[in-house]
Design a protein around this motif. Structure first.
Motif, mmCIF file in Angstrom:
data_model
loop_
_atom_site.group_PDB
_atom_site.id
_atom_site.type_symbol
_atom_site.label_atom_id
_atom_site.label_comp_id
_atom_site.label_asym_id
_atom_site.label_seq_id
_atom_site.Cartn_x
_atom_site.Cartn_y
_atom_site.Cartn_z
ATOM 1 N N THR A 12 -7.829 9.111 -13.798
ATOM 2 C CA THR A 12 -7.050 9.480 -12.615
ATOM 3 C C THR A 12 -7.182 8.529 -11.445
ATOM 4 O O THR A 12 -6.377 8.574 -10.525
ATOM 5 N N LYS A 112 -8.393 22.653 -7.045
ATOM 6 C CA LYS A 112 -7.325 21.662 -7.154
ATOM 7 C C LYS A 112 -5.952 22.270 -6.896
ATOM 8 O O LYS A 112 -5.065 21.600 -6.396
ATOM 9 N N GLY A 150 -21.707 15.938 -15.309
ATOM 10 C CA GLY A 150 -22.195 16.212 -13.960
ATOM 11 C C GLY A 150 -22.106 17.715 -13.720
ATOM 12 O O GLY A 150 -21.545 18.461 -14.532
ATOM 13 N N ASP A 152 -20.350 19.422 -11.791
ATOM 14 C CA ASP A 152 -19.000 19.961 -11.621
ATOM 15 C C ASP A 152 -18.376 20.444 -12.936
ATOM 16 O O ASP A 152 -17.438 21.213 -12.926
ATOM 17 N N ILE A 189 -23.266 13.471 -7.027
ATOM 18 C CA ILE A 189 -23.243 12.518 -5.916
ATOM 19 C C ILE A 189 -22.178 13.004 -4.937
ATOM 20 O O ILE A 189 -21.084 13.396 -5.342
ATOM 21 N N LYS A 198 -18.234 16.960 -3.263
ATOM 22 C CA LYS A 198 -18.508 16.014 -4.341
ATOM 23 C C LYS A 198 -17.731 14.712 -4.127
ATOM 24 O O LYS A 198 -16.596 14.728 -3.680
ATOM 25 N N MET A 199 -18.351 13.586 -4.443
ATOM 26 C CA MET A 199 -17.609 12.321 -4.452
ATOM 27 C C MET A 199 -16.630 12.370 -5.620
ATOM 28 O O MET A 199 -17.022 12.716 -6.728
ATOM 29 N N LYS A 201 -13.144 10.477 -7.628
ATOM 30 C CA LYS A 201 -12.320 9.271 -7.716
ATOM 31 C C LYS A 201 -10.874 9.532 -7.340
ATOM 32 O O LYS A 201 -10.152 8.611 -7.004
ATOM 33 N N SER A 202 -10.427 10.806 -7.401
ATOM 34 C CA SER A 202 -9.043 11.071 -7.038
ATOM 35 C C SER A 202 -8.893 11.393 -5.550
ATOM 36 O O SER A 202 -7.821 11.770 -5.098
HETATM 37 P P1 ATP Z 1 -11.287 13.660 -10.415
HETATM 38 O O1 ATP Z 1 -11.303 13.658 -8.929
HETATM 39 O O2 ATP Z 1 -10.072 13.034 -11.020
HETATM 40 O O3 ATP Z 1 -11.616 14.999 -11.023
HETATM 41 P P2 ATP Z 1 -13.994 12.819 -10.922
HETATM 42 O O4 ATP Z 1 -14.611 11.747 -10.086
HETATM 43 O O5 ATP Z 1 -14.406 14.215 -10.693
HETATM 44 O O6 ATP Z 1 -12.431 12.637 -10.814
HETATM 45 P P3 ATP Z 1 -13.983 13.205 -13.801
HETATM 46 O O7 ATP Z 1 -13.146 12.351 -14.677
HETATM 47 O O8 ATP Z 1 -13.489 14.588 -13.492
HETATM 48 O O9 ATP Z 1 -14.247 12.413 -12.444
HETATM 49 O O10 ATP Z 1 -15.435 13.314 -14.417
HETATM 50 C C1 ATP Z 1 -15.988 12.302 -15.247
HETATM 51 C C2 ATP Z 1 -17.484 12.505 -15.372
HETATM 52 O O11 ATP Z 1 -18.128 12.111 -14.160
HETATM 53 C C3 ATP Z 1 -17.899 13.951 -15.616
HETATM 54 O O12 ATP Z 1 -18.976 13.955 -16.512
HETATM 55 C C4 ATP Z 1 -18.336 14.421 -14.267
HETATM 56 O O13 ATP Z 1 -19.276 15.474 -14.349
HETATM 57 C C5 ATP Z 1 -18.946 13.159 -13.674
HETATM 58 N N1 ATP Z 1 -18.849 13.159 -12.222
HETATM 59 C C6 ATP Z 1 -17.709 13.157 -11.497
HETATM 60 N N2 ATP Z 1 -17.977 13.124 -10.193
HETATM 61 C C7 ATP Z 1 -19.338 13.100 -10.083
HETATM 62 C C8 ATP Z 1 -20.237 13.076 -8.970
HETATM 63 N N3 ATP Z 1 -19.788 13.043 -7.723
HETATM 64 N N4 ATP Z 1 -21.562 13.049 -9.220
HETATM 65 C C9 ATP Z 1 -22.041 13.081 -10.500
HETATM 66 N N5 ATP Z 1 -21.235 13.123 -11.586
HETATM 67 C C10 ATP Z 1 -19.907 13.132 -11.393
#
Ligand code: ATP
Ligand code: MG
Length: 327
Positions: A12, A112, A150, A152, A189, A198-199, A201-202
């Protein structure tokens, strides 16, 4: 026989340091002890209405970053989810083993779909609701023993376990009931601009995350601006989520435990502390980006090889499942 691990990251957005610490870093550590299937979840990315050219770029970037982070295609099967058609079939089958009640109770769905409403965009994509059954399918297809995630994703894995048990009870033993593997450091993170979130990527806020492909100097600056508090004392406390988050990132990237990191940083003021964390991140990014550039050209070949292996296992699983449910 080695135990099997399955996991993936959604295509994403730009991978963040949260994805690295919470997921990829653990994949790399686990690949000697386990049989790993790690994919780029491109089907999952469709829930965000993503533009085709961006999805195409994200997919390849994630695969190249898997390689750059140390995943070795000789040990780990790396593939694009959409290259294995069985993921779509099992999703439909599992949707019919799940209730709308269960899916609408998922925190991530609630979060979401709420986001969309605040943006005045009342259209909630169905895939946002059913995404957990696709994820369950991703895991159950390969009969994974362990799934590194993670914090989440804990709830989604719990649902996967329930679906697996339900299916096994109804149709006879079919699926392994998978266990979660949550990292000791960095299970969550936090955002740099709001350490109570939560940090992600989207996220639309670029300063809230460090992308693995951020210009190292820009990443450094993001750390200098990260939200902390006014105490100017470095230690870990629930009351100091911003500081604790930076210590966690530092500890994970230096491969030391939290206590040791805290000891190394405790005499610094915030300016010095952020400089220290910023430098560790900068060094890490320079290193991973150098490898990313080298590995990018191998992505297509590796994905084709990986899909071959994944298809073999997934097709066999589908055949068995179809037989069990009467198709
Ligand atoms: P989106 O915002 O698209 O949901 P995301 O950053 O949450 O993106 P995902 O693709 O949903 O990423 O998750 C990929 C992997 O990274 C999963 O195992 C998730 O648990 C882990 N992950 C995502 N964000 C974090 C975070 N802030 N800290 C630790 N692990 C994370
Ligand atoms: Mg997520």
């Amino acid at each position: 026989m080695k135990k099997r691990i399955v996991s993936g990251i959604t295509a994403t957005g730009k991978l963040t340091i949260g994805n690295y610490i919470g997921a990829i870093k653990n994949f790399v550590n686990l690949q000697n002890k386990y049989e790993l299937f790690i994919f780029v979840a491109d089907l999952h990315a469709l829930t965000t209405n993503i533009k085709p050219e961006i999805l195409k770029k994200n997919k390849k970037d994630i695969m190249a970053l898997y390689l750059a982070a140390g995943l070795n295609p000789k040990k780990t099967t790396l593939f694009f989810q959409s290259d294995v058609n069985a993921h779509g079939i099992i999703n439909w089958i599992l949707e019919n083993q799940t209730t709308i009640g269960e899916l609408s109770r998922m925190t991530q769905y609630k979060d979401k779909s709420k986001l969309k409403k605040n943006n005045q965009n009342k259209m909630i994509i169905t895939g946002l609701l059913t995404y957990p059954t696709l994820m369950s399918g991703d895991i159950l297809l390969y009969n994974a023993d362990v799934v590194p995630i993670g914090k989440d994703q804990k709830q989604h894995l719990e649902l996967t376990r329930n679906i697996a048990k339900r299916f096994n009870n109804k149709y006879g033993k079919t699926f392994v009931v998978p266990k979660p593997y949550i990292p000791k450091i960095g299970e969550k993170i936090m955002s740099l601009t709001n350490p109570n979130k939560k940090m992600s990527k989207s996220s639309k806020i670029e300063k809230s995350y460090i992308a693995l492909l951020d210009e190292p100097e820009i990443a450094y600056k993001k750390i200098q601006k990260a939200m902390t508090d006014s105490e100017n004392k470095v230690y870990i406390s629930e009351k100091k989520p911003g500081v604790a988050n930076l210590i966690t990132i530092y500890a994970s990237l230096k491969n030391i435990d939290l206590k040791k990191a805290e000891n190394q940083l405790k005499d610094l003021n915030y300016a010095e502390f952020k400089k220290e964390v910023g430098n560790v991140i900068k060094k890490f990014l320079i290193n991973i980006q150098k490898k990313y550039k080298i590995y990018h050209k191998n992505v297509d070949t590796i994905a084709i090889e990986g899909a071959k292996k994944a298809n073999k296992i997934a097709n066999k699983a589908i055949k068995n499942i179809k037989n069990k449910i009467g198709l």
